[in-house]
Design a protein around this motif. Structure first.
Motif, PDB file in Angstrom:
ATOM      1  N   PRO A  32       0.839  -1.199   0.000  1.00  0.00           N
ATOM      2  CA  PRO A  32       0.000   0.000   0.000  1.00  0.00           C
ATOM      3  C   PRO A  32       0.875   1.251   0.000  1.00  0.00           C
ATOM      4  O   PRO A  32       1.970   1.264   0.574  1.00  0.00           O
ATOM      5  N   THR A  42       2.003   5.193   0.867  1.00  0.00           N
ATOM      6  CA  THR A  42       2.044   5.998   2.086  1.00  0.00           C
ATOM      7  C   THR A  42       2.070   7.481   1.713  1.00  0.00           C
ATOM      8  O   THR A  42       2.239   7.841   0.547  1.00  0.00           O
ATOM      9  N   ILE A  71      -6.437   6.645   0.017  1.00  0.00           N
ATOM     10  CA  ILE A  71      -7.431   6.086   0.923  1.00  0.00           C
ATOM     11  C   ILE A  71      -6.995   4.667   1.234  1.00  0.00           C
ATOM     12  O   ILE A  71      -6.971   3.808   0.343  1.00  0.00           O
ATOM     13  N   ASP A  72      -6.604   4.444   2.473  1.00  0.00           N
ATOM     14  CA  ASP A  72      -6.128   3.134   2.914  1.00  0.00           C
ATOM     15  C   ASP A  72      -5.037   2.584   2.004  1.00  0.00           C
ATOM     16  O   ASP A  72      -5.019   1.406   1.665  1.00  0.00           O
ATOM     17  N   GLY A  73      -4.110   3.456   1.589  1.00  0.00           N
ATOM     18  CA  GLY A  73      -2.969   3.037   0.781  1.00  0.00           C
ATOM     19  C   GLY A  73      -3.241   2.928  -0.705  1.00  0.00           C
ATOM     20  O   GLY A  73      -2.343   2.584  -1.471  1.00  0.00           O
ATOM     21  N   THR A  74      -4.447   3.233  -1.148  1.00  0.00           N
ATOM     22  CA  THR A  74      -4.802   3.169  -2.567  1.00  0.00           C
ATOM     23  C   THR A  74      -4.821   4.578  -3.144  1.00  0.00           C
ATOM     24  O   THR A  74      -5.438   5.488  -2.580  1.00  0.00           O
ATOM     25  N   ASP A 113      -1.458   6.107   5.623  1.00  0.00           N
ATOM     26  CA  ASP A 113      -1.936   5.582   4.343  1.00  0.00           C
ATOM     27  C   ASP A 113      -3.212   6.270   3.853  1.00  0.00           C
ATOM     28  O   ASP A 113      -3.830   5.820   2.892  1.00  0.00           O
ATOM     29  N   THR A 114      -3.604   7.375   4.485  1.00  0.00           N
ATOM     30  CA  THR A 114      -4.820   8.081   4.072  1.00  0.00           C
ATOM     31  C   THR A 114      -4.586   9.586   4.123  1.00  0.00           C
ATOM     32  O   THR A 114      -4.484  10.173   5.203  1.00  0.00           O
ATOM     33  N   LEU A 116     -16.356   6.119   0.301  1.00  0.00           N
ATOM     34  CA  LEU A 116     -15.023   5.955   0.885  1.00  0.00           C
ATOM     35  C   LEU A 116     -14.605   7.148   1.750  1.00  0.00           C
ATOM     36  O   LEU A 116     -14.163   6.976   2.888  1.00  0.00           O
ATOM     37  N   ARG A 127     -14.028   7.375   5.831  1.00  0.00           N
ATOM     38  CA  ARG A 127     -12.728   7.707   6.426  1.00  0.00           C
ATOM     39  C   ARG A 127     -12.829   8.917   7.357  1.00  0.00           C
ATOM     40  O   ARG A 127     -12.218   8.943   8.414  1.00  0.00           O
TER      41      ARG A 127
END
Length: 179
Positions: free
Chosen positions: A9, A11, A28-31, A75-76, A117, A121
């Motif tokens: 993922p 950062t 968002i969560d590493g994506t 990661d977000t 999403l 978050r």
């Protein structure tokens, strides 16, 4: 050219290494989420909302427009279209905490991310208020945290007045943001 890692993922450090090319990059969560430049109607809604919020905000609060990073976790990293935060919470580069208010103005390319999403978050991070503006309808829907979960507190359309109490009192009609 920056090559992003594919085996893990992403950062905030990876995000910082991406060169500025006019796109909006968020994590968002590493994506990685990449969105194109917004339409003029979107930008009109953002500008008018900024004016309404700036006119109502206290001196110890800051009202900012994207792009400005909200770093909710390593990661977000999000960039709400409009945010309200305490001046004392800001760093020179980002807001390393949940804002008092995050607002997203919907675009066809961001609608699902903004309504699902991002909302999830911000809720998990403890952002007290989250608003979504649809400039095409025009509508505004507002949620506030209640016992750690977002509860819808308003859904207003057209010329109907939207009256928010948090993070401070402000009133406007969704139509006023786009007409």
């Amino acid at each position: 050219m920056t090559v992003l890692p594919q085996s893990r993922p992403l950062t905030a450090d990876d995000l910082a290494a991406i060169p500025d090319d006019g796109h909006r990059y968020e994590l968002i969560d590493g994506t990685l989420i990449v969105t194109p430049a917004p339409s003029w109607r979107h930008q009109r809604a953002v500008s008018r909302l900024l004016r309404a919020l700036m006119d109502a905000a206290a001196d110890d609060l800051e009202v900012l427009a994207a792009p400005f990073d909200v770093r909710l976790a390593d990661d977000t990293v999000l960039q709400p279209d409009v945010l309200v935060c305490r001046v004392t919470d800001l760093t020179q580069r980002n807001l390393p905490a949940a804002p008092l208010l995050a607002v997203e103005v919907l675009s066809p390319s961001t609608r699902l991310v903004d309504l699902n999403l991002k909302r999830a978050r911000y809720e998990a991070a403890g952002c007290p208020s989250y608003w979504v503006v649809d400039p095409e309808a025009p509508t505004i829907t507002a949620w506030e945290l209640r016992d750690g979960v977002y509860a819808e507190v308003a859904s207003v359309a057209g010329g109907e007045p939207f009256a928010a109490a948090r993070p401070f009192p402000v009133t406007f009609a969704p139509r006023d943001l786009v007409d």
